[in-house]
Design a protein around this motif. Sequence first.
Motif, PDB file in Angstrom:
ATOM      1  N   UNK A 189       1.994  34.692 -36.499  1.00 28.34           N
ATOM      2  CA  UNK A 189       1.967  33.686 -35.428  1.00 28.34           C
ATOM      3  C   UNK A 189       3.123  33.917 -34.453  1.00 28.34           C
ATOM      4  N   UNK A 190       4.324  34.145 -34.994  1.00 26.57           N
ATOM      5  CA  UNK A 190       5.480  34.369 -34.121  1.00 26.57           C
ATOM      6  C   UNK A 190       5.346  35.670 -33.326  1.00 26.57           C
ATOM      7  N   UNK A 191       4.801  36.702 -33.980  1.00 29.32           N
ATOM      8  CA  UNK A 191       4.612  37.987 -33.286  1.00 29.32           C
ATOM      9  C   UNK A 191       3.646  37.808 -32.117  1.00 29.32           C
ATOM     10  N   UNK A 192       2.632  36.970 -32.319  1.00 29.77           N
ATOM     11  CA  UNK A 192       1.669  36.711 -31.255  1.00 29.77           C
ATOM     12  C   UNK A 192       2.304  35.875 -30.142  1.00 29.77           C
ATOM     13  N   UNK A 193       3.106  34.888 -30.537  1.00 30.09           N
ATOM     14  CA  UNK A 193       3.759  34.031 -29.538  1.00 30.09           C
ATOM     15  C   UNK A 193       4.724  34.832 -28.670  1.00 30.09           C
ATOM     16  N   UNK A 194       5.489  35.736 -29.293  1.00 34.47           N
ATOM     17  CA  UNK A 194       6.468  36.488 -28.494  1.00 34.47           C
ATOM     18  C   UNK A 194       5.749  37.491 -27.594  1.00 34.47           C
ATOM     19  N   UNK A 195       4.556  37.934 -28.029  1.00 33.26           N
ATOM     20  CA  UNK A 195       3.749  38.807 -27.171  1.00 33.26           C
ATOM     21  C   UNK A 195       3.296  38.043 -25.925  1.00 33.26           C
ATOM     22  N   UNK A 196       2.799  36.825 -26.132  1.00 33.93           N
ATOM     23  CA  UNK A 196       2.337  36.011 -25.001  1.00 33.93           C
ATOM     24  C   UNK A 196       3.504  35.643 -24.086  1.00 33.93           C
ATOM     25  N   UNK A 197       4.648  35.358 -24.699  1.00 41.93           N
ATOM     26  CA  UNK A 197       5.866  35.114 -23.920  1.00 41.93           C
ATOM     27  C   UNK A 197       6.152  36.322 -23.020  1.00 41.93           C
ATOM     28  N   UNK A 198       6.135  37.504 -23.604  1.00 36.92           N
ATOM     29  CA  UNK A 198       6.450  38.727 -22.852  1.00 36.92           C
ATOM     30  C   UNK A 198       5.432  39.026 -21.770  1.00 36.92           C
ATOM     31  N   UNK A 199       4.161  38.790 -22.085  1.00 35.73           N
ATOM     32  CA  UNK A 199       3.111  39.108 -21.120  1.00 35.73           C
ATOM     33  C   UNK A 199       3.215  38.195 -19.895  1.00 35.73           C
ATOM     34  N   UNK A 200       3.368  36.902 -20.134  1.00 38.06           N
ATOM     35  CA  UNK A 200       3.483  35.968 -19.007  1.00 38.06           C
ATOM     36  C   UNK A 200       4.781  36.178 -18.234  1.00 38.06           C
ATOM     37  N   UNK A 201       5.846  36.454 -18.981  1.00 40.50           N
ATOM     38  CA  UNK A 201       7.121  36.737 -18.326  1.00 40.50           C
ATOM     39  C   UNK A 201       7.019  38.007 -17.477  1.00 40.50           C
ATOM     40  N   UNK A 202       6.290  38.986 -17.995  1.00 40.59           N
ATOM     41  CA  UNK A 202       6.108  40.253 -17.275  1.00 40.59           C
ATOM     42  C   UNK A 202       5.352  40.048 -15.970  1.00 40.59           C
ATOM     43  N   UNK A 203       4.345  39.177 -15.996  1.00 40.89           N
ATOM     44  CA  UNK A 203       3.597  38.878 -14.769  1.00 40.89           C
ATOM     45  C   UNK A 203       4.523  38.167 -13.776  1.00 40.89           C
ATOM     46  N   UNK A 204       5.283  37.170 -14.277  1.00 42.23           N
ATOM     47  CA  UNK A 204       6.246  36.463 -13.412  1.00 42.23           C
ATOM     48  C   UNK A 204       7.273  37.443 -12.842  1.00 42.23           C
ATOM     49  N   UNK A 205       7.715  38.382 -13.679  1.00 46.10           N
ATOM     50  CA  UNK A 205       8.683  39.411 -13.285  1.00 46.10           C
ATOM     51  C   UNK A 205       8.144  40.249 -12.122  1.00 46.10           C
ATOM     52  N   UNK A 206       6.870  40.645 -12.207  1.00 46.44           N
ATOM     53  CA  UNK A 206       6.281  41.464 -11.147  1.00 46.44           C
ATOM     54  C   UNK A 206       6.095  40.644  -9.869  1.00 46.44           C
ATOM     55  N   UNK A 207       5.722  39.373 -10.008  1.00 44.88           N
ATOM     56  CA  UNK A 207       5.582  38.505  -8.829  1.00 44.88           C
ATOM     57  C   UNK A 207       6.949  38.328  -8.163  1.00 44.88           C
ATOM     58  N   UNK A 208       7.984  38.198  -8.980  1.00 38.70           N
ATOM     59  CA  UNK A 208       9.341  38.109  -8.447  1.00 38.70           C
ATOM     60  C   UNK A 208       9.698  39.383  -7.676  1.00 38.70           C
ATOM     61  N   UNK A 209       9.256  40.519  -8.206  1.00 39.32           N
ATOM     62  CA  UNK A 209       9.448  41.811  -7.534  1.00 39.32           C
ATOM     63  C   UNK A 209       8.775  41.821  -6.168  1.00 39.32           C
ATOM     64  N   UNK A 210       7.534  41.302  -6.122  1.00 39.42           N
ATOM     65  CA  UNK A 210       6.782  41.235  -4.861  1.00 39.42           C
ATOM     66  C   UNK A 210       7.539  40.381  -3.837  1.00 39.42           C
ATOM     67  N   UNK A 211       8.107  39.257  -4.323  1.00 43.86           N
ATOM     68  CA  UNK A 211       8.842  38.347  -3.435  1.00 43.86           C
ATOM     69  C   UNK A 211      10.134  39.016  -2.949  1.00 43.86           C
ATOM     70  N   UNK A 212      10.865  39.603  -3.905  1.00 51.66           N
ATOM     71  CA  UNK A 212      12.133  40.265  -3.569  1.00 51.66           C
ATOM     72  C   UNK A 212      11.938  41.333  -2.498  1.00 51.66           C
ATOM     73  N   UNK A 213      10.834  42.070  -2.606  1.00 54.09           N
ATOM     74  CA  UNK A 213      10.616  43.162  -1.660  1.00 54.09           C
ATOM     75  C   UNK A 213      10.647  42.672  -0.217  1.00 54.09           C
TER      76      UNK A 213
END
Lengths: 324, 324
Positions: A189-213
Amino acid sequence: MHSPKFFQELIEQEIKKISFSNQPPELYDPITYMLTLGGKRLRPAVMLMANELFGGHPFAITNPALGIEMFHNFTLLHDDIMDKAPLRRAKPTVHTQWNSDIAILSGDTMFVKSCELMMQVEDKFLRQVMNLFHKTAVEVCEGQQLDMNFESRNDVSIPEYIHMISLKTAVLLACSLQLGAILAGASKADAELIYQFGKNLGIAFQLHDDILDVYADSTKFGKQVGGDILSNKKTFLLLTALATAHETQKAELDNWLSDKKHKPSEKVKAVKGIYESLNIRESAEEEMGKYFFAAMQSFEKIQADESHKEVLLKWAEQLMQRES
Amino acid sequence: MHSPKFFQELIEQEIKKISFSNQPPELYDPITYMLTLGGKRLRPAVMLMANELFGGHPFAITNPALGIEMFHNFTLLHDDIMDKAPLRRAKPTVHTQWNSDIAILSGDTMFVKSCELMMQVEDKFLRQVMNLFHKTAVEVCEGQQLDMNFESRNDVSIPEYIHMISLKTAVLLACSLQLGAILAGASKADAELIYQFGKNLGIAFQLHDDILDVYADSTKFGKQVGGDILSNKKTFLLLTALATAHETQKAELDNWLSDKKHKPSEKVKAVKGIYESLNIRESAEEEMGKYFFAAMQSFEKIQADESHKEVLLKWAEQLMQRES
């Protein structure tokens, strides 16, 4: 709990220790070159952090963590050929410094080397680790192909864009975190939760990249501000502008996309003007916030020492506030 | 003991069953295209033969055998980009039919898929199988880089050439045989012997290829006879000719290597004439025989049912007598 910075520096030291003196040098020199160009070492660092979060021994898994960094650099190397990028971190790309053939083949070799590093885990984790690694590797290739497809398409939707950055960027961050968790013996369960955390954070990270540009402070941003606008890159910002513009704004935007007369600075200024009239920055920040919130929702459910969780949480927050 | 032909057809059937309907098609269609272009399916077939030789269950290891074929086709796909080859098995190469970017990326995906197929072995064999596979993959990359290096070098020695073909061609045959042996639970000694058998046979196989390119019967040979001569490829034949020619023959050969005036057929005829005066065919056949003999010496020592060994032996002999 060690800090992100501590693990980033640890990985940096470990990378300096890897020596490829094998023959032929034309194959191995580009690998050393690519690995020592620098970078934040974000993925291996969060893998080690996730490992420590779940009570693992991060110093015992530096080799599979290096495998993640090696894999990430392999994708950058091959992407640079496809993007015809002359520079990477202000240095010539491998295909520029050597040639495309060498870049293809040393990339292939890096990929195998990343598998070899990833294999250096206990037997009981081997199959699970390699299955996740291979699945992620395929997804990253799919993401890159979608990104290339988008270049010649004029009907890319926002969900398609999110799907693409999820594959191209987010799943590798998610995979890194989950690998750290698996190797610490975290619950499913925790391994799955941290995966979902990372995936959503990764999408937010890329959107932040788009904004920063578009909106970065040019004195702090490492790259040219407005680079995505100049290359007509279909970012969240451009796609949202195209989707929400009314007729005259749409025509104006289309003109700028095909413009070859004006100075780059004029194009950046004009497109930013259109973005402003459409509140694009706000839309992008809202979308970023949505994914960051989803990441937090998964993170909160993780069963681990709260003071340890705090360190990872602070890192995630800083990631969303970075200026370069 | 099943025949080589039986296993080749089995693999052919298994390949037809693999379906990549995943998205995006730009990534997966080239994989299906590449895999269904045909070919002898030599490597997976000998893997299954070696497995049966040592009392294994070849029908249970068709997936890792497909992994070997997938890997081989990945190397062909990327090699074709580097060689700027327009055709593969009389059909357009992937980078010609699609483009280089797609060829790079679908090749990368094929490599991951080959790892995934190779992982489909019992846990007790997993690490040994993957270690051998990764080691071989790196060697094949090294061989390809050496081959590219040789194009611009004028001082390639015969031992260097043998080393290159050993890496580029022979180790994958050796690896295939050893994988079959490992997965049948063969002894360490037998697994090593069949590897040496495969490696030496692979070198003899490539030398036979070099000879066929010049001396094949054009009505039976699938490719243009003399292709290596026309592309100035540094084969065993050309390197031996350059090493043994006296001064005037050397000058004549050098002239033909830089010739752009004459018709292709004239160049082939002239270079063949020089080869004849230097007994190059005999030298190449002698060298081929040397490696075939070394292969046989390893093979004889293998502890297995003699009637089973006979099938593999016949296959090896036929490989050396093939006309295309």
